[in-house]
Design a protein around this motif. Structure first.
Motif, mmCIF file in Angstrom:
data_model
loop_
_atom_site.group_PDB
_atom_site.id
_atom_site.type_symbol
_atom_site.label_atom_id
_atom_site.label_comp_id
_atom_site.label_asym_id
_atom_site.label_seq_id
_atom_site.Cartn_x
_atom_site.Cartn_y
_atom_site.Cartn_z
ATOM 1 N N ILE A 188 20.815 47.390 -10.230
ATOM 2 C CA ILE A 188 22.352 47.184 -10.779
ATOM 3 C C ILE A 188 23.180 47.340 -10.473
ATOM 4 O O ILE A 188 25.042 47.302 -10.757
ATOM 5 C CB ILE A 188 22.400 46.018 -12.674
ATOM 6 N N VAL A 189 22.999 48.817 -11.202
ATOM 7 C CA VAL A 189 24.316 50.110 -10.588
ATOM 8 C C VAL A 189 25.074 49.948 -9.273
ATOM 9 O O VAL A 189 26.555 50.240 -8.832
ATOM 10 C CB VAL A 189 23.891 51.160 -11.082
ATOM 11 N N VAL B 22 28.963 34.977 -20.813
ATOM 12 C CA VAL B 22 29.114 34.294 -19.776
ATOM 13 C C VAL B 22 30.455 33.056 -20.744
ATOM 14 O O VAL B 22 31.661 33.011 -19.581
ATOM 15 C CB VAL B 22 28.046 33.745 -18.849
ATOM 16 N N ARG B 23 29.632 32.513 -20.960
ATOM 17 C CA ARG B 23 30.062 31.106 -21.940
ATOM 18 C C ARG B 23 31.690 31.845 -23.010
ATOM 19 O O ARG B 23 32.546 30.844 -22.737
ATOM 20 C CB ARG B 23 29.562 31.160 -22.906
ATOM 21 N N ARG C 135 28.525 35.477 -11.037
ATOM 22 C CA ARG C 135 28.267 35.694 -10.413
ATOM 23 C C ARG C 135 27.836 38.050 -10.122
ATOM 24 O O ARG C 135 26.767 38.415 -9.519
ATOM 25 C CB ARG C 135 29.113 36.294 -9.025
ATOM 26 N N TYR C 136 28.642 38.261 -11.454
ATOM 27 C CA TYR C 136 28.091 39.670 -11.784
ATOM 28 C C TYR C 136 26.437 39.602 -12.786
ATOM 29 O O TYR C 136 26.352 40.264 -13.136
ATOM 30 C CB TYR C 136 29.333 40.588 -12.628
ATOM 31 N N ALA C 137 26.498 37.785 -13.231
ATOM 32 C CA ALA C 137 25.543 38.187 -14.220
ATOM 33 C C ALA C 137 24.169 38.054 -14.125
ATOM 34 O O ALA C 137 23.183 37.930 -14.506
ATOM 35 C CB ALA C 137 26.273 37.268 -15.800
ATOM 36 N N LEU C 138 23.988 36.953 -12.654
ATOM 37 C CA LEU C 138 22.869 36.879 -11.823
ATOM 38 C C LEU C 138 22.027 37.978 -11.991
ATOM 39 O O LEU C 138 20.599 38.224 -12.184
ATOM 40 C CB LEU C 138 23.070 36.869 -10.436
ATOM 41 N N VAL D 100 30.629 46.618 -5.666
ATOM 42 C CA VAL D 100 32.020 46.236 -6.100
ATOM 43 C C VAL D 100 33.465 46.979 -6.603
ATOM 44 O O VAL D 100 34.274 46.270 -6.158
ATOM 45 C CB VAL D 100 31.683 45.307 -7.512
ATOM 46 N N ILE D 101 33.193 48.011 -7.004
ATOM 47 C CA ILE D 101 34.105 49.088 -7.283
ATOM 48 C C ILE D 101 34.422 49.193 -6.603
ATOM 49 O O ILE D 101 36.215 49.715 -5.736
ATOM 50 C CB ILE D 101 33.806 50.440 -8.096
#
Lengths: 239, 133
Positions: free
Chosen positions: B88-89, B32-33, B40-43, B95-96
């Motif tokens: 997650i998938v 993320v950094r 938002r996708y890292a959550l 999203v895709i």
């Protein structure tokens, strides 16, 4: 007189496109023509440029027949056409019968007129795999939309401005014809069919091969079921 | 073997879980950094790592569940990780799908605007048919 636009989705159709454009110019000189080049790698685009006044809209990459048709619908709306007719670039659609669709639509009691290959007198014998792959689904779609349509997968069709607006907002990606009927039915629009005579392919290769039949059944079947239970989408897409 | 009646979690497993989840937290935060991964996708990844840490610290959670369902605690552990992976998938597939719809609209818009530019440049074409949408 309604202003009519002929939409020709074309993907690598260099063998046939010039012939189709020529016969359109001869048969229906009053109609506007737009060719939506769906990311062709061959000479399709330059052949269209060499044939004014046909307009060329070039997609930057292949979107599939549905995405190409929807581009044509948007073009029709933005350029003030009242009627859009779909016409394949492979020369199978009988151009001299286009006016039959437009005349029927002009009666004003319907939003789409389909040129059917199965109605008596149409002289069309579909291949075996096509019959098997499509008959079940065709009947299902016909049942869902309240009957009256025997050839739910015919791409030879004319639509009015009301249907244009619905499809500019939502149109399936691939094998769009049958699903489009369900979408317009859910939007409260009507479709009728009239018989037409189809010609054999003039060149190139057909996009529907037997291995696709199973995929077609599953994909379109699922999409139609989803359409039935989907909540109406907002105005995403068309401004 | 104690089988289903196993009560404690083995120290080696606990250390492994703690180490892996700490590593996951650090990797995700670093991504993320550096801007490789949007917040938002890292959550969901951080959620997975946080859950994993929680188990490392309080292993009683999974041993209790294991006793309740008569499973080995490792089975419970893997099932929970699997559930997070599925989430997650699924999230990424959503999203895709959204991105491909936008992508299609963008391509169509580009094609129509290119046509417009050509018409304006040549000065010919469809002046008589123009209409604002």
């Amino acid at each position: 007189m309604p202003r009519v636009l002929v939409i020709i989705p074309a993907y690598n159709e260099e063998e046939t496109i010039a012939g189709v454009l020529a016969s359109l110019k001869r048969q229906v000189p009053d109609y506007g023509i737009v060719v939506v080049d769906d990311g062709s790698a061959d000479q399709t685009a330059s052949l269209v440029r060499a044939n004014p006044p046909a307009a060329l809209v070039r997609l930057p990459y292949n979107l599939g027949i549905g995405g190409a048709m929807q581009t044509g619908f948007k073009y029709a709306l933005r350029n003030g056409y009242d009627v859009a007719v779909q016409c394949d670039a492979d020369g199978q659609h009988p151009v001299e019968q286009l006016h039959l669709l437009v005349d029927r639509l002009a009666k004003g009691d319907t939003d789409m007129v389909i040129g059917s290959r199965y109605v008596a007198d149409s002289g069309y014998v579909p291949s075996f795999s096509r019959r098997v792959g499509k008959s079940v689904l065709s009947r299902l779609v016909d049942m869902l939309i309240g009957g009256g349509i025997t050839d739910t997968t015919s791409g030879f069709r004319a639509i009015n401005r009301r249907a244009l607006k619905v499809f500019a907002n939502r149109y399936p990606d691939d094998y769009p014809e049958a699903e489009a009927l369900v979408i317009m039915h859910m939007a409260g629009l009507r479709a009728v069919e009239i018989p037409v005579k189809m010609l054999p392919r003039q060149g190139g290769v057909t996009s529907i091969r037997p291995p696709h039949a199973a995929y077609y059944m599953v994909k379109v079947g699922l999409a139609i079921l989803v359409d039935l239970f989907r909540r109406p989408k907002g105005t995403l897409g068309e401004p | 073997m104690e089988g289903y009646t196993q009560t404690g979690i083995q120290t080696a497993h606990r250390v492994g879980i703690l180490g892996l989840s700490l590593l996951l937290v650090l990797v995700v935060l670093e991504l993320v950094r550096r801007g490789y991964l949007r917040e938002r996708y890292a959550l969901l990844w951080l959620g997975t790592a946080g859950f994993s840490l929680l188990i490392g610290i309080f292993p009683g959670i999974i041993t209790a569940l294991a006793a309740l369902f008569h499973f080995q605690y490792l089975t419970v552990l893997f099932t929970m990780y699997f559930a997070f992976t599925l989430a997650i998938v699924l999230c990424f597939t959503i999203v895709i799908s959204r991105m491909s719809e936008r992508n299609r609209q963008l391509a169509q818009e580009l094609a129509l605007l290119s046509r417009k530019v050509e018409e304006l440049r040549s000065g010919a074409g469809s002046q008589d048919r123009e209409e604002t949408p």
